[in-house]
Design a protein around this motif. Sequence first.
Motif, PDB file in Angstrom:
ATOM      1  N   SER A  26      -0.897  29.245  -9.184  1.00  0.00           N
ATOM      2  CA  SER A  26      -0.055  30.413  -9.378  1.00  0.00           C
ATOM      3  C   SER A  26       1.290  30.000  -9.957  1.00  0.00           C
ATOM      4  O   SER A  26       1.864  30.701 -10.754  1.00  0.00           O
ATOM      5  CB  SER A  26       0.134  31.179  -8.071  1.00  0.00           C
ATOM      6  OG  SER A  26       0.799  30.375  -7.122  1.00  0.00           O
ATOM      7  N   LYS A  27       1.756  28.806  -9.537  1.00  0.00           N
ATOM      8  CA  LYS A  27       3.039  28.390 -10.068  1.00  0.00           C
ATOM      9  C   LYS A  27       3.309  26.928  -9.769  1.00  0.00           C
ATOM     10  O   LYS A  27       3.117  26.470  -8.655  1.00  0.00           O
ATOM     11  CB  LYS A  27       4.155  29.233  -9.463  1.00  0.00           C
ATOM     12  CG  LYS A  27       5.506  28.997 -10.093  1.00  0.00           C
ATOM     13  CD  LYS A  27       6.533  29.981  -9.602  1.00  0.00           C
ATOM     14  CE  LYS A  27       7.832  29.772 -10.330  1.00  0.00           C
ATOM     15  NZ  LYS A  27       8.904  30.581  -9.799  1.00  0.00           N
ATOM     16  N   VAL A  28       3.723  26.208 -10.792  1.00  0.00           N
ATOM     17  CA  VAL A  28       4.262  24.871 -10.629  1.00  0.00           C
ATOM     18  C   VAL A  28       5.711  24.968 -11.052  1.00  0.00           C
ATOM     19  O   VAL A  28       6.012  25.214 -12.216  1.00  0.00           O
ATOM     20  CB  VAL A  28       3.509  23.838 -11.494  1.00  0.00           C
ATOM     21  CG1 VAL A  28       4.164  22.460 -11.375  1.00  0.00           C
ATOM     22  CG2 VAL A  28       2.046  23.763 -11.090  1.00  0.00           C
ATOM     23  N   ASP A  29       6.609  24.843 -10.096  1.00  0.00           N
ATOM     24  CA  ASP A  29       8.040  24.947 -10.371  1.00  0.00           C
ATOM     25  C   ASP A  29       8.596  23.537 -10.540  1.00  0.00           C
ATOM     26  O   ASP A  29       8.873  22.844  -9.563  1.00  0.00           O
ATOM     27  CB  ASP A  29       8.736  25.686  -9.225  1.00  0.00           C
ATOM     28  CG  ASP A  29      10.201  25.958  -9.503  1.00  0.00           C
ATOM     29  OD1 ASP A  29      10.818  25.209 -10.291  1.00  0.00           O
ATOM     30  OD2 ASP A  29      10.737  26.907  -8.903  1.00  0.00           O
ATOM     31  N   ARG A  30       8.742  23.115 -11.793  1.00  0.00           N
ATOM     32  CA  ARG A  30       9.185  21.748 -12.072  1.00  0.00           C
ATOM     33  C   ARG A  30      10.656  21.542 -11.746  1.00  0.00           C
ATOM     34  O   ARG A  30      11.068  20.410 -11.481  1.00  0.00           O
ATOM     35  CB  ARG A  30       8.893  21.388 -13.526  1.00  0.00           C
ATOM     36  CG  ARG A  30       7.402  21.207 -13.767  1.00  0.00           C
ATOM     37  CD  ARG A  30       7.144  20.840 -15.213  1.00  0.00           C
ATOM     38  NE  ARG A  30       5.739  20.708 -15.476  1.00  0.00           N
ATOM     39  CZ  ARG A  30       5.117  19.550 -15.621  1.00  0.00           C
ATOM     40  NH1 ARG A  30       5.767  18.433 -15.506  1.00  0.00           N
ATOM     41  NH2 ARG A  30       3.834  19.518 -15.889  1.00  0.00           N
ATOM     42  N   LYS A  31      11.444  22.596 -11.749  1.00  0.00           N
ATOM     43  CA  LYS A  31      12.863  22.443 -11.399  1.00  0.00           C
ATOM     44  C   LYS A  31      13.019  22.209  -9.904  1.00  0.00           C
ATOM     45  O   LYS A  31      13.830  21.391  -9.473  1.00  0.00           O
ATOM     46  CB  LYS A  31      13.660  23.673 -11.827  1.00  0.00           C
ATOM     47  CG  LYS A  31      13.877  23.758 -13.314  1.00  0.00           C
ATOM     48  CD  LYS A  31      14.762  24.910 -13.692  1.00  0.00           C
ATOM     49  CE  LYS A  31      14.958  24.931 -15.201  1.00  0.00           C
ATOM     50  NZ  LYS A  31      15.743  26.082 -15.632  1.00  0.00           N
ATOM     51  N   ALA A  32      12.242  22.934  -9.105  1.00  0.00           N
ATOM     52  CA  ALA A  32      12.327  22.794  -7.647  1.00  0.00           C
ATOM     53  C   ALA A  32      11.332  21.762  -7.116  1.00  0.00           C
ATOM     54  O   ALA A  32      11.356  21.435  -5.928  1.00  0.00           O
ATOM     55  CB  ALA A  32      12.077  24.141  -6.977  1.00  0.00           C
ATOM     56  N   ASN A  33      10.433  21.260  -7.972  1.00  0.00           N
ATOM     57  CA  ASN A  33       9.399  20.292  -7.585  1.00  0.00           C
ATOM     58  C   ASN A  33       8.482  20.842  -6.498  1.00  0.00           C
ATOM     59  O   ASN A  33       8.230  20.199  -5.476  1.00  0.00           O
ATOM     60  CB  ASN A  33      10.025  18.962  -7.144  1.00  0.00           C
ATOM     61  CG  ASN A  33      10.809  18.309  -8.256  1.00  0.00           C
ATOM     62  OD1 ASN A  33      10.474  18.456  -9.432  1.00  0.00           O
ATOM     63  ND2 ASN A  33      11.857  17.611  -7.899  1.00  0.00           N
TER      64      ASN A  33
END
Length: 199
Positions: free
Chosen positions: A26-33
């Motif tokens: 659903s989501k990979v948030d690279r900024k928040a890891n």
Amino acid sequence: SQSMPQIDTIRDTSLFRTVKTESQPSKVDRKANIIFGASLMQAGDLNEGDARPWTVDSKALDQASKLANKSRNGLKARFTHPNMSADGMGSYLGRWKNVRVDGDTLRGDLHIADAAFKSPQGDLGTYVMEMADNDPDMFGVSLATELDLESLMLFEETRDSTGDGAARWEMRFASVRAGDVVDEPAATRGGMFDLLTVD
């Protein structure tokens, strides 16, 4: 470029893996890891190739969710399971948080630790996020658990006395120690992001 060392693991009866999937997270948030909504376990029998006559029911999912959420800091996540030759040092990825039952699937959000980007095995954090974004069918999650041995022994005694070879043990746990990222998962169909609805 330096190749990542290979780690051989042995089968452990307390490890339960998800299977691979072709659907996207659903989501990979690279900024928040953070990798949101990974599949940790799914209701049903263990997957093909796993000869153990065990099944995951809704009670097992609820129990695993409660045990995984016991630590307020989250459940430990590692890059593959430790084995007889190595205790897993250097494979720490981060922590699973918000572990919850979503229909017939146990899900969690992987919060990747800063240390995972500079581990002795290399940049595991970036590697796992890249895989989640681009190749989620190539890996999954395996729970490292402590089984409820009293429940298992009772099942085996009953099965042996009745001769019911088709009987399945409805799995019960004493603890959930970790959720490890692995290449060949076993307690869900569809893998790391099975049946996720992308908002």
